[in-house]
Design an enzyme around this catalytic site. Sequence first.
Site, short mmCIF file in Angstrom:
data_model
loop_
_atom_site.label_atom_id
_atom_site.label_comp_id
_atom_site.label_asym_id
_atom_site.label_seq_id
_atom_site.Cartn_x
_atom_site.Cartn_y
_atom_site.Cartn_z
N GLY A 165 -9.64 23.15 54.32
CA GLY A 165 -9.76 24.44 53.60
C GLY A 165 -10.20 25.52 54.48
O GLY A 165 -10.44 25.25 55.75
N GLN A 216 -14.03 33.08 57.78
CA GLN A 216 -13.64 32.38 58.97
C GLN A 216 -12.53 33.00 59.83
O GLN A 216 -12.36 32.50 60.92
CB GLN A 216 -13.28 30.94 58.56
CG GLN A 216 -14.36 30.09 57.96
CD GLN A 216 -14.09 28.68 57.81
OE1 GLN A 216 -13.61 28.29 56.75
NE2 GLN A 216 -14.20 27.83 58.71
N CYS A 244 -16.03 21.24 60.35
CA CYS A 244 -15.90 22.57 59.98
C CYS A 244 -14.95 23.14 61.21
O CYS A 244 -15.20 23.02 62.36
CB CYS A 244 -16.84 23.42 59.97
SG CYS A 244 -16.63 25.07 59.56
N LEU A 245 -13.85 23.92 60.99
CA LEU A 245 -12.92 24.57 62.10
C LEU A 245 -13.85 25.62 62.76
O LEU A 245 -13.51 25.79 63.83
CB LEU A 245 -12.03 25.28 61.37
CG LEU A 245 -10.65 24.21 60.73
CD1 LEU A 245 -9.84 24.98 59.85
CD2 LEU A 245 -10.14 23.37 61.78
N HIS A 250 -19.25 28.89 52.74
CA HIS A 250 -18.84 30.20 53.74
C HIS A 250 -19.01 31.35 53.18
O HIS A 250 -19.19 32.40 53.78
CB HIS A 250 -17.39 29.72 54.15
CG HIS A 250 -17.38 28.57 55.23
ND1 HIS A 250 -17.94 28.75 56.63
CD2 HIS A 250 -16.72 27.60 55.27
CE1 HIS A 250 -17.58 27.70 57.29
NE2 HIS A 250 -17.01 27.08 56.65
N HIS A 308 -18.27 23.13 50.30
CA HIS A 308 -17.99 23.55 51.71
C HIS A 308 -17.48 24.85 51.77
O HIS A 308 -18.05 26.02 52.58
CB HIS A 308 -17.16 22.45 52.57
CG HIS A 308 -17.15 22.69 53.96
ND1 HIS A 308 -18.02 22.18 54.73
CD2 HIS A 308 -16.52 23.86 54.52
CE1 HIS A 308 -17.56 22.78 56.05
NE2 HIS A 308 -16.79 23.45 55.95
N GLU A 309 -16.32 25.10 50.99
CA GLU A 309 -15.66 26.25 51.41
C GLU A 309 -16.19 27.54 50.77
O GLU A 309 -16.39 28.77 51.23
CB GLU A 309 -14.08 26.38 50.92
CG GLU A 309 -13.25 25.21 51.63
CD GLU A 309 -13.48 25.59 53.20
OE1 GLU A 309 -13.36 26.71 53.66
OE2 GLU A 309 -13.31 24.59 53.94
#
Length: 191
Positions: free
Chosen positions: A49, A54, A102-103, A148, A144-145
């Site tokens: 995701g 981000q 996480c990215l 953000h 999680h997404e």
Amino acid sequence: MTIRKIAQIGHPILRERARELTLDEVKSPEIQRFVDDLVETMRDANGAGLAATQVYEPLRICVIEVGENPRYPYKPRIPLTILINPVIEPLSDETFLNYEGCLSVPNLRGRVRRAAHVRVRAWDRHGQPWEREVKGISAGTFQHEVDHLDGKIFVDRVEDPSSFSTWDNFDRHHKDPFIAYVKEIVAKYGE
């Protein structure tokens, strides 16, 4: 489509609460191009995701997709899902511990407690109402997404700092037991 640069932990954009979009904004060519960029960037980075914050855009948009992902081969499949102005509502008190990465936090994983059953409400990329109940590991991905978009990163939710691990050490020491645990979660909640 453009592959965007991904913000890394420490950048202030990751701590901002993203703003909601209007229906007119959602339907604009600019936002439609941005959604395409977000999907392309997520796929290029092998993410499960990606949230707009981000990629340095404080908008309440995130994309989720889990297919044949080398970073998360154990995750249940999730078809490409675009969420605009998403809201998550826990539907039970049940939780589970999810090993997350996480990215925006390269080479780090940690165990995060997530609600096991949630309702997600949002608009899709065309501004149409979208609602789903999501359970288990997939529920963790959605939470999680959306975190953000509220300025939260998974490291904020790690209960036990001793669970932090590099990706290599996760693969070496924690992956097999976690995959066994994921199978239990999937058996309990389904895919």
